[in-house]
Design a protein around this motif. Structure first.
Motif, PDB file in Angstrom:
ATOM      1  N   GLY A 295       0.829  -1.215   0.000  1.00  0.00           N
ATOM      2  CA  GLY A 295       0.000   0.000   0.000  1.00  0.00           C
ATOM      3  C   GLY A 295       0.858   1.257   0.000  1.00  0.00           C
ATOM      4  N   ARG A 296       1.897   1.254   0.830  1.00  0.00           N
ATOM      5  CA  ARG A 296       2.780   2.418   0.869  1.00  0.00           C
ATOM      6  C   ARG A 296       3.549   2.584  -0.440  1.00  0.00           C
ATOM      7  N   LEU A 298       2.606   1.673  -3.463  1.00  0.00           N
ATOM      8  CA  LEU A 298       1.732   2.178  -4.521  1.00  0.00           C
ATOM      9  C   LEU A 298       1.264   3.606  -4.233  1.00  0.00           C
ATOM     10  N   ALA A 299       1.087   3.942  -2.963  1.00  0.00           N
ATOM     11  CA  ALA A 299       0.722   5.323  -2.632  1.00  0.00           C
ATOM     12  C   ALA A 299       1.853   6.272  -3.045  1.00  0.00           C
ATOM     13  N   SER A 300       3.101   5.834  -2.884  1.00  0.00           N
ATOM     14  CA  SER A 300       4.229   6.647  -3.352  1.00  0.00           C
ATOM     15  C   SER A 300       4.235   6.731  -4.872  1.00  0.00           C
ATOM     16  N   GLY A 302       1.897   6.545  -6.873  1.00  0.00           N
ATOM     17  CA  GLY A 302       0.785   7.339  -7.385  1.00  0.00           C
ATOM     18  C   GLY A 302       0.916   8.823  -7.115  1.00  0.00           C
ATOM     19  N   SER A 303       1.913   9.215  -6.343  1.00  0.00           N
ATOM     20  CA  SER A 303       1.943  10.614  -5.902  1.00  0.00           C
ATOM     21  C   SER A 303       2.848  11.507  -6.753  1.00  0.00           C
TER      22      SER A 303
ATOM     23  N   SER B  37      -4.391  14.303  -4.781  1.00  0.00           N
ATOM     24  CA  SER B  37      -3.862  14.313  -6.146  1.00  0.00           C
ATOM     25  C   SER B  37      -3.206  12.976  -6.472  1.00  0.00           C
ATOM     26  N   ASN B  38      -3.168  12.070  -5.517  1.00  0.00           N
ATOM     27  CA  ASN B  38      -2.541  10.762  -5.746  1.00  0.00           C
ATOM     28  C   ASN B  38      -3.308   9.976  -6.817  1.00  0.00           C
ATOM     29  N   HIS B  39      -2.559   9.321  -7.726  1.00  0.00           N
ATOM     30  CA  HIS B  39      -3.219   8.535  -8.774  1.00  0.00           C
ATOM     31  C   HIS B  39      -3.662   7.167  -8.266  1.00  0.00           C
ATOM     32  N   PHE B  40      -3.101   6.764  -7.126  1.00  0.00           N
ATOM     33  CA  PHE B  40      -3.548   5.522  -6.492  1.00  0.00           C
ATOM     34  C   PHE B  40      -4.617   5.927  -5.488  1.00  0.00           C
ATOM     35  N   ILE B 106      -5.100   0.243   3.948  1.00  0.00           N
ATOM     36  CA  ILE B 106      -5.176   0.021   2.503  1.00  0.00           C
ATOM     37  C   ILE B 106      -5.187  -1.481   2.226  1.00  0.00           C
ATOM     38  N   ASN B 170      -0.313   3.271   6.218  1.00  0.00           N
ATOM     39  CA  ASN B 170      -1.556   2.696   5.736  1.00  0.00           C
ATOM     40  C   ASN B 170      -2.782   3.333   6.333  1.00  0.00           C
ATOM     41  N   THR B 210       2.154  11.683   0.234  1.00  0.00           N
ATOM     42  CA  THR B 210       0.798  12.058  -0.143  1.00  0.00           C
ATOM     43  C   THR B 210      -0.085  10.826  -0.088  1.00  0.00           C
ATOM     44  N   THR B 212      -3.779   8.414  -0.231  1.00  0.00           N
ATOM     45  CA  THR B 212      -4.708   7.921  -1.237  1.00  0.00           C
ATOM     46  C   THR B 212      -6.131   8.386  -0.991  1.00  0.00           C
TER      47      THR B 212
END
Lengths: 378, 378
Positions: A295-296, A298-300, A302-303, B37-40, B106, B170, B210, B212
């Motif tokens: 999760g972390r 993918l959160a990175s 996505g940012s 603004s995160n894409h995930f 998450i 998370n 950032t 999710t």
């Protein structure tokens, strides 16, 4: 065709260890140097950058460790000039062919008289370059010396470096000097150099901080003619090896983290996302805790400004597919075991959209990182 | 003209505390919402963003804490829709006027049946909005509830929020909901909202990550007509208060750090440099160590794309001038004492070149940050 070195002591390291290194090349050599992109630059960097850009060649350089010669006003530039002058006088070479590098504490004026005396000592007893010893002399908080050597037929590339903290692209509190016996003009060398730096020293991070003193040089000793692609490969190998040693020696590091972003539509996208993952404190603390916390990651990922498709991408830790639009609890358990067993942890994010890839190296974020950087006193 | 709330339990928090909040507005209200603004993105964010952009108004919203509804595939969007539908049925309002927010772990699918039952409970017992209680229900790892209230004559602005720093392991991040009795159209509200967010929630950082799930809404209850500048000021005050509470509650924080960059030539330059200083691990660990390490602050300030003039700028810690082209050891000692004595540490970088300024809030980086984020298991 020997590269020579001399060592001196200016009393900059608390343990009274050697802290001044003079390197003398056999003749004026083509070279390429990259300096920190930080606008708060050390006096030594400002001086060497100016001098080097005039000729793009070098005959000798001097490095002091233990004091960054930074944040001390214009005096710092004058001190660097005095150091270069003293080396030139001693070795009877042109002042404009001597570069100066410094690394260590910011904000303390160099004890210039001690420095000049140490340069005298270093210049008066020159011996063949010893990579390990050279690395030790320029080291500050490093736990081990950093040097490597590649031989491909008659082609030789070797180098030494220092760096353990403040490591981030556009270099950091790192110095690295490479030598090759191949004959290359300065223009071509500069081109190769930038290419290699992007994928090596500019793709590592310890703490995301860019330093004031970083410098990375490649010097062509001009002995043999060699295929450029082969030279590039050898330079890349030595550079990557030294860069990885810095990550391995990262302050407080218990794991090396290799972040691969692949099948991106753009190289810049692959690099940006890899860097974002590699510099995330949450990812780095998770890996310190041996937690395959996708999760972390993918959160990175996505940012950044680049969109990612969370329903299409695949994420692996080691060989274990931990996410492909949904979680895989069993793979996660295996990934945890993999993280516990291996010193190098590989994270592979497959964006499933193109052909570009990038690899970034970093280390985990541990209690020791905080201890080292909170206890260090300015 | 009461805002109403209802509370339910879906068993998402290990302690069995309330984890579902339904908020019902007295009528369809103009509003502005900003999403991560995160894409995930979480399914709830994807759903609410789509729904809200159609009307830019809202009648009710539901928040669940303890589960981010993120990284669970398209099911997450469907679950959010089911939650909105259930709220709409119960309260006999339009489904398109109900927004959904989630915060928590998450990668775990929402236990949707429990969620729907908890929504039933929440909707069947509505009472006037209690800011403190609302904040508690939506909290995850927060150590204290976050709410505030401003009254300027007849103008009222109040709000509640959650967030233990910008992001928790998370425990994705921050939610903030503001209400005002002023009558404002959606377009104007959106403009004010972005202005205020830039200087408040977008100018705080705990770990530079950032999330999710971040969402920040302002709702106009439309009771009184009021001067816009006054409304902006009141919204800014409540937003800044809530944002600062998040930094204060930042994981492992022992100090609040206020970074002011002033007299810059461009607003963007002031912001970029303030953010760079505020997100530097080296600066944050130095402050944890109560070390007025101006070298690290200036090295951070110099590492953006914007040039700085190291021979002209001035750096203060508290009121103590620690650097103006050179160091001031006595001021440094006073700065150290100041850092030891005050919970909020102010860093002021005066670029001496223009009129723009920016303020950024962050907290220090301590052993506890590492402990909290390494021990947490995904």
């Amino acid at each position: 065709m020997n590269v020579l070195m001399g060592v001196g002591k200016a009393g900059l390291k608390s343990e009274g260890k050697p802290d001044v290194l003079v390197v003398l090349l056999p003749q004026i050599c083509n070279a390429s140097f990259l300096f920190t992109s930080n606008h708060f630059k050390a006096g030594s960097v400002i001086y060497s950058q100016q001098v080097f850009e005039k000729s793009r060649t070098v005959r000798a350089f001097v490095v002091n460790s233990g004091n960054a010669n930074c944040g001390v006003g214009k005096e710092g530039i004058m001190h660097a000039e005095q150091m270069a002058k003293r080396v030139a006088q001693h070795l009877d070479i042109e002042e404009g062919q001597v570069l100066v590098f410094s690394t260590g504490i910011i904000g303390k004026p160099l004890p210039i008289d001690n420095l000049l005396k140490a340069i005298d000592d270093a210049c008066s007893l020159l011996e063949p370059l010893d990579l390990k010893r050279a690395s030790e002399v320029i080291s500050t908080t490093d736990r081990f010396p950093k040097y490597d050597f590649v031989k491909m037929g008659s082609l030789e590339v070797y180098g030494f470096a220092k760096g353990a903290g403040m490591i981030h692209p556009n270099m950091s509190t790192m110095l690295a000097f490479l030598f090759t016996n191949a004959q290359i003009d300065s223009y071509t060398l500069s081109y190769l150099h930038r290419q290699v730096a992007e994928r090596t020293f500019n793709s590592i991070s310890v703490d995301g901080c860019t330093s004031t003193n970083d410098s990375f040089g490649i010097i062509s000793l001009g002995v043999i003619k060699e295929d450029l692609e082969k030279v590039r490969e050898a330079i890349y190998e030595v550079s990557l090896s030294l860069a990885k040693k810095m990550v391995e020696d990262g302050e407080g590091a218990t794991k090396i983290i290799k972040v691969v972003v692949k099948n991106a539509s753009l190289e810049l996208k692959a690099k940006t996302i890899a860097e974002k993952i590699a510099t995330s404190n949450l990812v780095k603390t998770a890996i310190f805790g041996r937690d395959p916390n996708w999760g972390r990651i993918l959160a990175s990922a996505g940012s950044t400004a680049f969109p990612i498709d969370q329903f299409r991408l695949k994420l692996y830790i080691g060989n274990h597919l931990v996410y492909d639009g949904k979680a895989h609890p069993k793979a996660n358990e295996k990934a945890k075991a993999y993280m516990e067993e291996n010193r190098e942890v590989e994270i592979v994010l497959d964006l499933m959209e193109g052909k570009e890839s990038w690899t970034y190296y970093t280390c985990d974020l541990s209690y020791d990182y905080v201890r080292i950087n909170a206890e260090y006193s300015s």
